[in-house]
Design an enzyme around this catalytic site. Sequence first.
Site, PDB file in Angstrom:
ATOM      1  N   ALA A   1       0.828  -1.213   0.000  1.00  0.00           N
ATOM      2  CA  ALA A   1       0.000   0.000   0.000  1.00  0.00           C
ATOM      3  C   ALA A   1       0.864   1.266   0.000  1.00  0.00           C
ATOM      4  CB  ALA A   1      -0.915   0.020   1.214  1.00  0.00           C
ATOM      5  N   SER A   2       2.119   1.129   0.398  1.00  0.00           N
ATOM      6  CA  SER A   2       2.979   2.305   0.590  1.00  0.00           C
ATOM      7  C   SER A   2       3.492   2.864  -0.734  1.00  0.00           C
ATOM      8  CB  SER A   2       4.160   1.892   1.473  1.00  0.00           C
ATOM      9  OG  SER A   2       5.279   2.696   1.215  1.00  0.00           O
ATOM     10  N   PRO A   3       3.210   4.149  -1.015  1.00  0.00           N
ATOM     11  CA  PRO A   3       3.703   4.725  -2.269  1.00  0.00           C
ATOM     12  C   PRO A   3       5.228   4.648  -2.421  1.00  0.00           C
ATOM     13  CG  PRO A   3       2.009   6.127  -1.301  1.00  0.00           C
ATOM     14  CD  PRO A   3       2.323   5.069  -0.291  1.00  0.00           C
TER      15      PRO A   3
ATOM     16  N   ARG B   1       6.207   1.190  -3.438  1.00  0.00           N
ATOM     17  CA  ARG B   1       5.869   0.929  -4.848  1.00  0.00           C
ATOM     18  C   ARG B   1       6.824   1.652  -5.783  1.00  0.00           C
ATOM     19  NH1 ARG B   1       1.058   3.246  -5.320  1.00  0.00           N
ATOM     20  NH2 ARG B   1       0.288   3.357  -3.188  1.00  0.00           N
TER      21      ARG B   1
END
Length: 218
Positions: free
Chosen positions: A11-13, A16
Site C-alpha cells: 500500500a505504501s507509495p 511501490r
Amino acid sequence: MTPPILYSTDASPPCRGVLLAVAAAGIKLNVQEIHLMDGEHRKEEFLKMNPQHTLPTLDDDGFHIWDSHAIVTYLVDKYAKDDSMYPKDLQKRAVINQRLHFDNSILFPAIREIAAPILYKGVTEIPQDRIDFIKQNFEFLEIFLGNSDWMAGNTLTLADTSIIASVTSLMVFVPLDQYPKLAAWVKRCEDKIPGYAKANTAGVKIFHNLFGKFFSKA
Ligand SMILES: N[C@@H](CCC(=O)N[C@@H](CS)C(=O)NCC(=O)O)C(=O)O
C-alpha cells in the site's frame, strides 16, 4: 549472488516507487512484506537496520539503506545493466534528482498529511487546504512534463517510477480531469513501464480502498 532484500508493504507509495524502479531496470530483489499495522517495523531487529523504522528499507548483504529515493539511486547505480534510468550525465541526473526531491518533500508529505490522521487519529474529514495543496502541485507536474513524454525529458527514468507511485495514490483525493498532460503521462506509465501492473496496481487498489471513502467529503 543473493539478491538484496527489500522490506516493503504494497500500500505504501514509496515502496511501490522502488518496486517500479527495479522492475523497469530489470533488477532482482527479494521482497519481504512488513505489516505496519502489526508494528513489525518497530521490532528490535528492524530498528537495528533502520532506526527511523520506515518502509521501504533495503538490506544489501548487510548494508542497510532506507528512504525510497536513496534506495533506487543506489540500486540502479550498482545493479542496472545501463544508466538509462539514472544517467551519469550531470545535468540529466540533476533534473532527475530535482524530481526525486519534489516527490520526497512535496508529494509524499501531501499523502502522509492526509493518510496518517485518518489511519492513526480517527480523522474523517480531509481539510480543503490539503486538497488545494495537491492541486497546486499537480499543476507543477503539468509544467515539468511540458512537451516531454516523461517527467525528466524524453526517456523513462527514476523520476517517473517514483512520482507515478505518489500520483496514482494522490488521485484518490484529486482526479486528473483538470491535468491532461499528467493524465496522459499516467496512462503512458501504465502502458510502458515494464512490470507496472505487478509493482503498482495492487498496492494502489489497497490504498484506494483505505482512503477512497473520504474522497466525497473533500
Ligand atoms: N521519504 C520516505 C518515506 C518513508 C515512509 O514514511 N514510509 C511509511 C510508509 S508509506 C512508513 O514506513 N511509516 C511507518 C513509520 O514511519 O513508522 C521514503 O521515500 O522512503
